[in-house]
Design a protein around this motif. Structure first.
Motif, PDB file in Angstrom:
ATOM      1  N   GLN A  94       0.755  -1.147  -0.020  1.00  0.00           N
ATOM      2  CA  GLN A  94       0.055  -0.028  -0.182  1.00  0.00           C
ATOM      3  C   GLN A  94       0.979   1.145   0.026  1.00  0.00           C
ATOM      4  N   GLU A 123      -8.380  -6.049   6.076  1.00  0.00           N
ATOM      5  CA  GLU A 123      -8.821  -4.850   6.737  1.00  0.00           C
ATOM      6  C   GLU A 123      -7.944  -4.575   7.744  1.00  0.00           C
ATOM      7  N   GLY A 126      -5.585  -2.326   6.346  1.00  0.00           N
ATOM      8  CA  GLY A 126      -6.137  -0.967   5.459  1.00  0.00           C
ATOM      9  C   GLY A 126      -6.765  -1.082   4.417  1.00  0.00           C
ATOM     10  N   LYS A 128      -9.850  -1.520   2.401  1.00  0.00           N
ATOM     11  CA  LYS A 128     -11.485  -1.175   2.658  1.00  0.00           C
ATOM     12  C   LYS A 128     -12.392  -1.983   1.587  1.00  0.00           C
ATOM     13  N   LYS A 129     -11.844  -1.971   0.518  1.00  0.00           N
ATOM     14  CA  LYS A 129     -12.614  -2.402  -0.620  1.00  0.00           C
ATOM     15  C   LYS A 129     -11.830  -3.826  -1.192  1.00  0.00           C
TER      16      LYS A 129
END
Length: 138
Positions: A94, A123, A126, A128-129
Motif C-alpha cells: 500500500q 482490513e 487498511g 477497505k474494498k
C-alpha cells in the motif's frame, strides 16, 4: 564465361509489387503463439472458482490477487504466504502503490471461515474494498 543475353531485356521492367505471402505466414505464426500463451497469463494459482451471473469489471490497474485453495493454502499472486504475513505485506504494498485493488480468488470448496480470516487480515492492513473473483455461469 557466359556471354549470352540477360533475361532482363530493355523492354521488360522489374515487377514493382510486394510479395505479402511471407508477411501473412509470420502473422499467422504470431497469432498462434499469442493464442497459446494468452491462457497462461492468468494471475494467481489455479483454483476452482464458484460460478455466478455477474459481469466482468473493466480496470486499467493491475490488481493484487490473493488466491485461497480448497485445502486452505493462501497465495499472494503466485507466491505461497502464511496468514500472519499477509497484513504486513499488504501494508508495505500500500505504501508503494496506494489504492491498489485487491481481489480474492477463493476455491469453491474453501471453507467460508478461511476466506473471512483473509478478509479480516486485509482490513487490518487498511484495505477497505475487496473484490471476490468468480467464474461466469456456463
Amino acid at each position: 564465361m557466359w556471354a549470352g543475353k540477360s533475361k532482363w531485356s530493355q523492354d521488360t521492367e522489374p515487377m514493382g509489387e510486394i510479395n505479402v505471402t511471407p508477411l501473412v505466414d509470420v502473422m499467422l505464426v504470431l497469432l498462434i503463439i499469442f493464442m497459446i500463451t494468452a491462457p497462461l497469463l492468468t494471475q494467481g494459482v489455479n483454483v476452482d472458482l464458484p460460478e455466478t451471473e455477474s459481469s466482468a469489471l473493466q480496470q486499467n490497474i493491475e490488481p493484487l490477487v490473493i488466491s485461497i485453495r480448497a485445502n486452505g493454502e493462501i497465495f499472494m499472486q503466485k507466491h505461497a504466504i502464511k496468514i500472519e504475513q499477509l497484513a504486513p505485506r499488504i501494508q508495505a504494498m500500500q505504501k508503494q502503490k496506494p489504492g491498489i485493488p485487491v481481489f480474492i480468488r477463493g476455491d469453491a470448496k474453501t471453507p467460508y471461515g478461511r476466506i473471512a480470516s483473509v478478509m479480516s487480515s486485509l482490513e487490518t492492513a487498511g484495505i477497505k474494498k475487496v473484490g471476490l473473483v468468480t467464474e461466469p455461469r456456463r
